[in-house]
Design a protein around this motif. Structure first.
Motif, PDB file in Angstrom:
ATOM      1  N   HIS A  15      20.310  31.412  70.832  1.00 34.98           N
ATOM      2  CA  HIS A  15      21.422  32.192  70.666  1.00 34.98           C
ATOM      3  C   HIS A  15      22.672  32.857  70.805  1.00 34.98           C
ATOM      4  O   HIS A  15      22.299  33.360  72.206  1.00 34.98           O
ATOM      5  N   HIS A  17      26.666  34.345  71.106  1.00 36.22           N
ATOM      6  CA  HIS A  17      28.455  34.579  70.339  1.00 36.22           C
ATOM      7  C   HIS A  17      29.075  33.546  70.822  1.00 36.22           C
ATOM      8  O   HIS A  17      29.370  34.129  71.948  1.00 36.22           O
ATOM      9  N   LYS A 101      20.384  33.331  59.098  1.00 37.80           N
ATOM     10  CA  LYS A 101      20.738  34.626  60.272  1.00 37.80           C
ATOM     11  C   LYS A 101      20.367  36.025  59.180  1.00 37.80           C
ATOM     12  O   LYS A 101      21.963  36.130  58.538  1.00 37.80           O
TER      13      LYS A 101
HETATM   14 ZN    ZN Z   1      23.704  37.667  68.828  1.00 32.78          ZN
END
Ligand code: ZN
Ligand code: NCD
Length: 348
Positions: A15, A17, A101
């Motif tokens: 996970h 970004h 997601k």
């Molecule tokens: Zn996140």
């Protein structure tokens, strides 16, 4: 004699970004330096909802990774009320989307296009269940009357429980868990996995207010009480394959964090393994780190294990106050601290 060296399979980050543009160019190397693969979050502006967008984003990520570094970005589709089951499934079959997601609308950074109710995406979830495509969930309700510290537990009761019951064969990852309720839910139901971040293993909600307001400790889901942090540490170090590594590294510039309305997100990527090693060492569980970081994630996703080995050594790592990233200044997690384990790169 305490161990002072640890050799393990190269881990993956389930996970993260990575952002886009200059920020992507600045942060990609941090993740690619430690991890073989990463599940890349799709909450860009606009979000990644089509195969074409995911392919193009994957290319931008590859271009941002330094030459000679092997790193595989695993892409995700951002679920909206209107995304089609065909797009999602075609993307999965063609190896463009590894998972979908689910952001409840307005739950967190760039989630304005998120799902307004599970009912709106039933057809997509049915198709994913049939294809055995994992669903990744940001588990927080957004109702104004629910206390921010209760949002995960209430989500589990109101949304995840019914969703789990309606789609019994769907593989679900409850992302970046923060509560003992999440740990218990994951343990109590089949086909569940959960990622655990370094910061939720380290801080409780006091960190947000230590001597004043601490915007760099703010992320979503926000850190909870100490008893929850302890439950997460137990889950992560227990050797239970349902819990695996996911940093939720979410870089924002210092100016975006230190603001009237500061962004949610902690930049954990630069010292991620050092941070996890600290926790596992403190828990007397260094022997369990490899499985958590490098084995349980691939097993859940049905992907091969990485063959390369990496090395961690006991050596002081001073973490800088800020890092200069793509023209911006970003504060890393553990800023100004000295960590006791150093990531020493590939073991050759
Ligand atoms: Zn996140
Ligand atoms: C993430 C971000 O900044 O994109 N922020 C965060 O606090 N974790 C979004 C998210 O994962 O919630």
């Amino acid at each position: 004699m305490p161990t002072d060296e640890l050799v393990m399979r190269r881990p993956d980050d389930w996970h993260v970004h990575l952002r886009d543009g200059e920020m992507l160019a600045g942060v990609a190397a941090y993740t690619a330096r430690q991890f073989g693969r990463a599940i890349v979050m799709p909450n860009l502006k606009p979000p990644i909802t089509t195969m074409a967008q995911a392919r193009a984003y994957r290319e931008r990520i590859r271009a941002a990774v330094p030459e000679g570094v092997a790193f595989e970005p695993l892409m995700t589709a951002y679920l909206t009320d209107t995304i089609s089951p065909e797009e999602v499934l075609a993307g999965f079959r063609e190896g463009v989307f590894t998972a979908c997601k689910l952001y409840p609308a307005h739950a967190t950074t760039n989630s304005a296009h998120g799902v307004t109710s599970v009912a709106a995406i039933r057809a997509v979830l049915e198709a994913m269940q049939r294809a055995d495509m994992p669903l990744l969930v940001h588990g927080e309700v957004t109702a104004k009357d629910v206390d921010v510290f209760d949002r995960e537990a209430v989500f589990i009761d109101r949304v995840l429980g019914p969703l789990r019951a309606d789609f019994p064969e769907l593989r679900i990852v409850l992302e970046h868990i923060t509560t003992s309720e999440a740990v218990a839910f994951v343990r109590g139901h089949a086909k569940m996995g959960a990622t655990i971040t370094p910061h939720h293993l380290e801080i409780n909600r006091n960190a947000l207010f230590e001597g004043g307001l601490r915007p760099h400790m703010y992320c979503l889901p926000t850190a909870k009480r100490e008893k929850h942090r302890l439950a997460l540490r137990e889950a992560a170090t227990s050797g239970d394959a349902r819990f695996f590594l996911g940093t939720d590294s979410a870089p924002h510039s210092v100016s975006a964090k230190e603001s009237d309305c500061g962004c949610a997100g902690i930049f954990g990527a630069p010292y991620a393994l050092e941070s996890y090693a600290k926790v596992f060492d403190e828990e007397g569980a260094l022997a369990k780190l490899e499985a958590f970081a490098s084995e349980f994630g691939p097993a859940f996703y049905g992907l091969p294990l990485n063959e390369e080995r990496v090395r961690l050594e006991r050596a002081p790592v001073p973490v800088p106050h800020t890092l200069s990233v793509g023209g911006d200044v970003v504060r890393p997690f553990h800023a100004d601290a000295t960590l006791a384990w150093r990531y020493a790169g590939e073991d050759v």
